[in-house]
Design an enzyme around this catalytic site. Structure first.
Site, short mmCIF file in Angstrom:
data_model
loop_
_atom_site.label_atom_id
_atom_site.label_comp_id
_atom_site.label_asym_id
_atom_site.label_seq_id
_atom_site.Cartn_x
_atom_site.Cartn_y
_atom_site.Cartn_z
N ARG A 91 -7.15 -4.34 -7.49
CA ARG A 91 -8.27 -4.11 -8.41
C ARG A 91 -8.54 -5.34 -9.26
O ARG A 91 -9.67 -5.57 -9.68
CB ARG A 91 -8.01 -2.85 -9.25
CG ARG A 91 -6.80 -2.95 -10.13
CD ARG A 91 -6.29 -1.58 -10.58
NE ARG A 91 -5.51 -0.89 -9.55
CZ ARG A 91 -4.92 0.30 -9.71
NH1 ARG A 91 -5.04 0.94 -10.87
NH2 ARG A 91 -4.22 0.84 -8.74
N LYS B 190 7.89 -4.76 -5.18
CA LYS B 190 7.98 -3.54 -4.39
C LYS B 190 9.40 -3.37 -3.86
O LYS B 190 10.11 -4.36 -3.65
CB LYS B 190 7.04 -3.62 -3.18
CG LYS B 190 5.58 -3.46 -3.50
CD LYS B 190 4.75 -3.43 -2.22
CE LYS B 190 3.27 -3.31 -2.53
NZ LYS B 190 2.90 -2.03 -3.16
N ASP C 155 1.71 -5.04 -9.48
CA ASP C 155 1.51 -4.50 -8.13
C ASP C 155 0.14 -3.81 -8.01
O ASP C 155 -0.29 -3.49 -6.91
CB ASP C 155 2.64 -3.55 -7.78
CG ASP C 155 2.72 -3.26 -6.29
OD1 ASP C 155 2.07 -4.00 -5.51
OD2 ASP C 155 3.45 -2.32 -5.91
N GLU D 292 -2.61 -5.15 -8.05
CA GLU D 292 -3.28 -6.45 -8.01
C GLU D 292 -4.63 -6.40 -7.31
O GLU D 292 -5.51 -7.21 -7.58
CB GLU D 292 -2.38 -7.48 -7.30
CG GLU D 292 -2.46 -7.50 -5.76
CD GLU D 292 -2.05 -6.19 -5.10
OE1 GLU D 292 -1.28 -5.43 -5.72
OE2 GLU D 292 -2.52 -5.90 -3.98
N ASP E 43 1.30 -8.45 0.09
CA ASP E 43 1.45 -7.90 -1.25
C ASP E 43 2.91 -7.54 -1.48
O ASP E 43 3.37 -6.46 -1.10
CB ASP E 43 0.55 -6.67 -1.41
CG ASP E 43 0.73 -5.99 -2.77
OD1 ASP E 43 1.34 -6.61 -3.67
OD2 ASP E 43 0.26 -4.84 -2.91
N ASP F 173 -2.32 -5.54 3.88
CA ASP F 173 -3.06 -5.36 2.63
C ASP F 173 -4.37 -6.17 2.60
O ASP F 173 -5.00 -6.28 1.56
CB ASP F 173 -2.16 -5.71 1.44
CG ASP F 173 -2.53 -4.95 0.18
OD1 ASP F 173 -3.23 -3.93 0.29
OD2 ASP F 173 -2.10 -5.38 -0.92
N LYS G 136 -10.95 -6.27 0.15
CA LYS G 136 -9.68 -6.73 -0.44
C LYS G 136 -8.89 -7.49 0.62
O LYS G 136 -8.58 -6.95 1.68
CB LYS G 136 -8.88 -5.53 -0.96
CG LYS G 136 -7.43 -5.88 -1.37
CD LYS G 136 -6.65 -4.67 -1.92
CE LYS G 136 -5.18 -5.00 -2.14
NZ LYS G 136 -4.39 -3.86 -2.64
#
Ligand code: BES
Ligand code: MN
Ligand code: ZN
Length: 481
Positions: A337, A262, A333, A335, A255, A273, A250
């Site tokens: 996956r 967030k 959020d 995101e 993010d 991230d 990933k």
């Protein structure tokens, strides 16, 4: 830092610093006159050799080493590989603080290293040489560390430790770099450099290509960002191989959460991230250097930012992924996956024997395990066993989490094949259940590294920041496949 294998006379050579790993109790320090003086300090209990205790003795006359650093190892019978690695980290860090260009590292006569411990010592030394590239550091790591041991094949063991750990340090650097410096373009250019230097095949699928491939997952997450997105491929393919393993990372270079924004507090940490991607790139660098036999390894990275904007994807949206499966977006959020749905689907195209993904996927795994271990999710017991064995050998810990059917049920959607959030309960487990929908029956292990990948506190002499978690673990798994 260059590691070389030395001989015992090196312990009394004219270098700025000699480091000795010293267990509790009796035993010669075998480091010439300075060692003799240090032995007196051990006798007088000024140095008790407790775990990670240190003592520096400076030379009064010329000849021999200018300083001797003792690193305590506790009881000789209880010395672990992790402690030896930590001693290497301490040795290199103290060497840098003293301005030593070259250090010699060995053990007291009462401690014999085996091959594995020697490797760990080498890893610790190379770990100590990492410097965050943006801010000017106040210390320069020693350029060379001579490691003295009675181990057979020491040179090869040290070389391997150096090659793997340089992969770890690359992952740390990419992780620590902020989102404005390490963006999807930066990840692409570093991945390309690694491939060029290591003779790996490299391919970057850009936005136009991703559109042609109908990769609607990563494109949806990218919609709110002004920067490009990519899926990167890095392939190591030996002339003869028995297995094909895909590693998927990933790579969210930042993010913000997107429309499901967030909270501001701590959001700066979301530069990390992309640590799954960083570990994948670092791993491929290591693989290119050590050239494991019998395995073809394909590193795949999905990289983009997740930002809020007028063009961003929204809660309620339904997106069609490259696999044809549709996702209902509950929370923008969640995101990672959504990006991984396409990256994992691409991995299945190589018809691999296994897929292992690394992702800073959920805050929930940090709640469950802290920074001590990655959550390991897999329905394939053999793959779980492999990774648990590699974890035991490398001290990059994994904890096997459950994959109950109830989690598969929880991610079902009224409006699409699957939804990207099932709420708070078992957040890491439902995230894993989501990912398993895209591996098309290939044995798949998911490592949720949200806790393991970085830590803002220093711990056991490791500085704050990215840990490069996953490089050592997966390199070991691949080398022993
Ligand atoms: N990157 C985060 C996960 C994360 C959070 C890692 C904190 C490390 C520290 C991920 O994209 C995320 O935001 N996950 C959400 C999922 C939720 C919306 C279902 C989370 O964990 O809160
Ligand atoms: Mn998120
Ligand atoms: Zn994320």
């Amino acid at each position: 830092m260059r590691l070389t294998a030395g001989k015992s006379s090196d312990l009394d050579s004219k270098v700025p610093l000699v480091v000795l790993l010293v267990p509790e109790g009796k035993g010669s320090l075998r480091a010439g006159p300075l060692g003799k003086r240090a032995e007196g300090l051990v006798k007088s209990k000024a140095f008790k050799a407790k775990k990670a205790e240190t003592l520096v003795v400076h030379a009064e006359s010329s000849g021999g080493p200018r300083a001797l650093l003792l690193v305590g190892m506790g009881k000789a019978k209880e010395v672990t590989r992790a402690l030896v690695r930590r001693a290497g980290l301490i040795a290199g860090t103290r060497g840098a603080a003293l301005g030593a260009k070259k250090i010699v590292v060995g053990t007291a006569s009462s401690l014999e290293l085996d091959q594995e411990a020697l490797g760990a010592l080498g890893e610790g030394l190379v770990l100590s040489a990492y410097r965050y590239p943006v801010k000017k550091s106040d210390s320069t790591p020693p350029g060379q560390a001579v490691v003295v041991s009675g181990v057979r094949g020491a040179a090869a063991v040290l070389k391997n430790a150096q090659q793997v750990t340089e992969g770890t340090n690359l992952a740390r650097e990419l992780g620590d770099l902020p989102g404005n410096l390490c963006d999807p373009n930066h990840l692409k250019s570093i991945a390309r450099k690694v491939c060029t230097a290591g003779k790996l095949r490299f391919k970057a699928h850009d936005k136009a290509a991703l559109k042609r491939m109908k990769m609607g997952g990563i494109l949806a997450v990218n919609a709110g960002s002004d920067l490009p997105c990519y899926i990167l491929e890095m392939e190591y393919k030996p002339a003869r191989y028995k297995k094909t393993i895909c590693i998927v990372g990933k790579g969210l270079t930042f993010d913000a959460g997107g429309i499901s924004l967030k909270p501001a507090g701590g959001m700066e940490e979301m530069k990390y991230d992309m640590c799954g991607a960083a570990a994948t790139i670092g791993l491929m660098k290591a693989v290119a250097a050590t050239k494991p036999k019998d395995v073809r390894v394909i590193g795949i990275v999905g990289t983009t930012e997740n930002m809020p904007s007028g063009s961003a994807y929204k809660p309620g949206d339904v997106v069609t992924t490259g696999s044809g499966k549709t996702i209902e977006v509950i929370n923008t959020d969640a995101e990672g996956r959504v990006v991984l749905s396409d990256a994992i689907h691409l991995a299945t195209k190589f018809e691999p024997d296994a897929i292992i993904d690394m992702a800073t996927l959920t805050g929930a795994v940090v709640v469950a395990l802290g920074h001590e271990a990655a959550g390991l999710f897999s329905k394939d017991d053999k793959l779980v066993a492999r990774l648990e064995e590699a974890a035991a050998r490398t001290d990059e810990k994994v904890w096997h989490m459950p994959s109950y059917e109830a989690y598969d049920e929880a991610v079902k959607s009224k409006w699409a094949d699957i939804r990207n959030s099932a709420g708070r309960d078992a957040g890491s487990c439902t995230a894993a259940a989501f990912l398993f929908n895209f591996s098309g029956g290939v044995p798949h292990a998911h490592l949720d590294v949200a806790g393991a990948a970085w830590e803002m506190a220093s711990k056991e002499d490791f500085p704050p920041g990215a840990r490069g978690f996953g490089v050592r673990l997966l390199h070991d798994a691949l080398a022993n496949w």
